[in-house]
Design a protein around this motif. Structure first.
Motif, PDB file in Angstrom:
ATOM      1  N   TRP A  25       3.029 -10.532  -3.129  1.00 19.55           N
ATOM      2  CA  TRP A  25       3.925  -9.919  -2.157  1.00 19.55           C
ATOM      3  C   TRP A  25       3.804  -8.409  -2.314  1.00 19.55           C
ATOM      4  O   TRP A  25       3.922  -7.884  -3.429  1.00 19.55           O
ATOM      5  CB  TRP A  25       5.376 -10.332  -2.416  1.00 19.55           C
ATOM      6  CG  TRP A  25       5.744 -11.661  -1.826  1.00 19.55           C
ATOM      7  CD1 TRP A  25       5.652 -12.878  -2.414  1.00 19.55           C
ATOM      8  CD2 TRP A  25       6.287 -11.885  -0.516  1.00 19.55           C
ATOM      9  NE1 TRP A  25       6.108 -13.855  -1.567  1.00 19.55           N
ATOM     10  CE2 TRP A  25       6.497 -13.273  -0.398  1.00 19.55           C
ATOM     11  CE3 TRP A  25       6.617 -11.050   0.555  1.00 19.55           C
ATOM     12  CZ2 TRP A  25       7.026 -13.842   0.769  1.00 19.55           C
ATOM     13  CZ3 TRP A  25       7.130 -11.616   1.699  1.00 19.55           C
ATOM     14  CH2 TRP A  25       7.336 -13.000   1.804  1.00 19.55           C
ATOM     15  N   THR A  26       3.548  -7.713  -1.208  1.00 22.79           N
ATOM     16  CA  THR A  26       3.487  -6.257  -1.243  1.00 22.79           C
ATOM     17  C   THR A  26       4.546  -5.684  -0.311  1.00 22.79           C
ATOM     18  O   THR A  26       5.039  -6.366   0.593  1.00 22.79           O
ATOM     19  CB  THR A  26       2.092  -5.735  -0.843  1.00 22.79           C
ATOM     20  OG1 THR A  26       1.719  -6.303   0.405  1.00 22.79           O
ATOM     21  CG2 THR A  26       1.051  -6.082  -1.889  1.00 22.79           C
ATOM     22  N   TYR A  27       4.876  -4.421  -0.552  1.00 24.22           N
ATOM     23  CA  TYR A  27       5.957  -3.754   0.170  1.00 24.22           C
ATOM     24  C   TYR A  27       5.567  -2.316   0.474  1.00 24.22           C
ATOM     25  O   TYR A  27       4.962  -1.643  -0.364  1.00 24.22           O
ATOM     26  CB  TYR A  27       7.218  -3.780  -0.695  1.00 24.22           C
ATOM     27  CG  TYR A  27       8.306  -2.820  -0.267  1.00 24.22           C
ATOM     28  CD1 TYR A  27       9.143  -3.123   0.800  1.00 24.22           C
ATOM     29  CD2 TYR A  27       8.507  -1.619  -0.950  1.00 24.22           C
ATOM     30  CE1 TYR A  27      10.152  -2.242   1.187  1.00 24.22           C
ATOM     31  CE2 TYR A  27       9.514  -0.747  -0.574  1.00 24.22           C
ATOM     32  CZ  TYR A  27      10.323  -1.064   0.510  1.00 24.22           C
ATOM     33  OH  TYR A  27      11.303  -0.186   0.885  1.00 24.22           O
ATOM     34  N   ARG A  28       5.899  -1.881   1.691  1.00 23.99           N
ATOM     35  CA  ARG A  28       5.759  -0.473   2.056  1.00 23.99           C
ATOM     36  C   ARG A  28       7.082  -0.028   2.679  1.00 23.99           C
ATOM     37  O   ARG A  28       7.573  -0.664   3.609  1.00 23.99           O
ATOM     38  CB  ARG A  28       4.637  -0.259   3.061  1.00 23.99           C
ATOM     39  CG  ARG A  28       4.553   1.215   3.509  1.00 23.99           C
ATOM     40  CD  ARG A  28       3.534   1.457   4.607  1.00 23.99           C
ATOM     41  NE  ARG A  28       2.182   1.334   4.080  1.00 23.99           N
ATOM     42  CZ  ARG A  28       1.197   0.686   4.714  1.00 23.99           C
ATOM     43  NH1 ARG A  28       1.416   0.104   5.860  1.00 23.99           N
ATOM     44  NH2 ARG A  28       0.005   0.644   4.189  1.00 23.99           N
ATOM     45  N   PRO A  29       7.674   1.062   2.183  1.00 20.83           N
ATOM     46  CA  PRO A  29       8.945   1.537   2.750  1.00 20.83           C
ATOM     47  C   PRO A  29       8.793   1.925   4.214  1.00 20.83           C
ATOM     48  O   PRO A  29       7.693   2.250   4.671  1.00 20.83           O
ATOM     49  CB  PRO A  29       9.292   2.770   1.908  1.00 20.83           C
ATOM     50  CG  PRO A  29       8.347   2.785   0.758  1.00 20.83           C
ATOM     51  CD  PRO A  29       7.189   1.903   1.110  1.00 20.83           C
TER      52      PRO A  29
END
Length: 93
Positions: A25-29
């Motif tokens: 799982w990856t996240y970018r604000p």
């Protein structure tokens, strides 16, 4: 805000599910910037040990059922952004 949020992710694979299966799982604000890995699964869950999601992500998936979902505890507005679920089940990509 404040209530646990479920991030659902389902997958299908033409190969048998083995311990080689990997979930990331990856996240970018919302404000942009670098993608960061916030959760990794390979046979067992590896939640992130740093950053804004430290100690707030739990594995709720079941890879045998094609489920790679996670939950985030105590979400805040600054958690808003893009979440991407990636599943690899070699040799199936």
């Amino acid at each position: 805000v404040g209530e646990q949020v479920l991030l659902k992710c389902s997958f299908k694979s033409s190969s048998p599910i083995t311990e080689s299966l990997i979930v990331d799982w990856t996240y970018r604000p919302l404000t942009g910037g670098q993608m960061e890995t916030i959760f990794h699964y390979q046979s067992v869950p590896y939640p992130t040990t740093m950053g804004q999601f430290k100690d707030r992500i739990s594995w709720v998936g079941n890879v045998a059922r094609g489920d790679a979902s996670i939950a985030i505890q105590s979400p805040v507005m600054s958690d808003n952004g893009t979440f991407i679920c990636s599943v690899k089940n070699p040799p199936d990509v």
